[in-house]
Design an enzyme around this catalytic site. Structure first.
Site, PDB file in Angstrom:
ATOM      1  N   ASP A 117      71.304  20.436  54.008  1.00 41.09           N
ATOM      2  CA  ASP A 117      72.014  20.792  52.703  1.00 41.09           C
ATOM      3  C   ASP A 117      71.270  22.023  51.948  1.00 41.09           C
ATOM      4  OD1 ASP A 117      73.680  18.562  53.004  1.00 41.09           O
ATOM      5  OD2 ASP A 117      72.683  17.214  51.556  1.00 41.09           O
TER       6      ASP A 117
ATOM      7  N   ASP B 127      73.583  22.616  40.958  1.00 34.91           N
ATOM      8  CA  ASP B 127      73.182  22.404  39.675  1.00 34.91           C
ATOM      9  C   ASP B 127      72.376  23.362  39.182  1.00 34.91           C
ATOM     10  OD1 ASP B 127      71.006  21.475  40.662  1.00 34.91           O
ATOM     11  OD2 ASP B 127      71.454  19.366  40.780  1.00 34.91           O
TER      12      ASP B 127
ATOM     13  N   TYR C 228      70.762  15.469  41.942  1.00 34.78           N
ATOM     14  CA  TYR C 228      69.839  15.377  40.767  1.00 34.78           C
ATOM     15  C   TYR C 228      70.530  14.598  39.889  1.00 34.78           C
ATOM     16  CZ  TYR C 228      65.715  16.237  37.774  1.00 34.78           C
ATOM     17  OH  TYR C 228      64.483  16.020  37.076  1.00 34.78           O
TER      18      TYR C 228
END
EC number: 2.7.1.23
Length: 284
Positions: free
Chosen positions: A60, A135, A177
């Site tokens: 990822d 993010d 997260y």
């Protein structure tokens, strides 16, 4: 797909065994004479103008880094093949490479656009613009005390709270997260933005889900504390006092190739919820 490129994370394949195997299989399946190979660490410096499909061999983190690096210059789809650990963003694991090749050959795939975030950091001393697929995180340093954050959405004040930080996530990043901090899963094809606090000093401060074109301004009162901004957990910068942070939807998305039988909920169960292949849900 006449021009296929492969971006490899060399730390995941130190002896090139996987790379050589994948190159060989793609050449044979699509009758290709040449496949360009790129190092994922410096792919931003490479010319990918003629590439119709970019295969990303890694985990990822590799895909996240490439999505950010190529966002301004690359318009073709990306196919993630997981040779790392989790591989939640990848369309296929390396163990299923032969099945994936058959689906590619038969045209059993589609393209999906995943929204990205644009983050502008401005102070009297510095201006920087960053991008994120997962993010943007603002968080205190290890030995710092709680920080006071003030958040504006579309020019209107949303909240002021004290805590360890906050996470601004895309639907793609909602399983990362943000999820660990108590945020919800957001279906990846949607265009939404979530703001999730990290250890807020009030139970009233919870995750909020915003429309995708919202503009978020964050101010942190931390004159004596260390604050860091990170994008996708990979690039970090120190935030000085009086620095403003503006986060919004990025103009360009990233285009991923997924197969027609892609099952988001099956991937969610196996790689996030259960981290196993149990409960495949063939029958209810």
């Amino acid at each position: 797909m006449n021009n296929i490129g492969i971006a490899i994370n060399p730390s995941k394949d130190v002896d090139n065994r996987i790379l050589n195997m994948v190159v060989k299989k793609f050449k044979e399946k699509f009758n290709l004479k040449n496949i360009e190979v790129f190092n994922s660490f410096d792919i931003e410096e490479q010319n990918l103008a003629d590439i119709d499909l970019l295969i990303v061999l890694g985990g990822d983190g590799t895909l996240l880094g490439i999505a950010r690096s190529l966002n301004d210059s690359f318009n073709s789809p990306i196919l993630g093949i997981n040779i790392g650990n989790l591989g939640f963003l990848s369309s296929v694991d390396i163990s299923d490479i032969d099945i994936a090749l058959e689906k590619l050959k038969d045209g059993k795939y589609k393209f999906v656009d995943r929204m990205m975030l644009n983050c502008k950091v401005e102070s009297d001393e510095n201006k920087e613009e960053l991008k994120a697929l997962n993010d943007v995180v603002l968080a205190r340093g290890t030995l710092s005390r709680m920080v006071k954050f003030t958040i504006f959405v579309d020019g209107k004040i949303y909240s002021t709270f004290k805590g360890d930080g906050l996470i601004i996530a895309t639907p793609t990043g909602s399983t990362a997260y943000s999820f660990s901090a108590g945020g919800p899963f957001i279906y990846p094809d949607l265009e939404l933005i979530t703001i999730t606090p990290i250890c807020p000093h009030t139970k009233s401060m919870q995750t909020i889900v915003l429309k995708g074109d919202s503009v978020i301004d964050i101010y942190a009162d931390h004159e004596e504390e260390k604050i860091y901004l990170t994008v996708d957990g990979q690039k970090a910068i120190k935030i000085n006092h009086e620095t403003s942070v503006k986060v919004s939807k990025n103009k360009k998305s990233v285009k991923l190739l997924v197969f027609d039988d892609y099952d988001y909920f099956k991937v969610l169960r196996s790689k996030i919820l259960n981290n196993s292949k149990e409960c495949d849900g063939e029958k209810l």
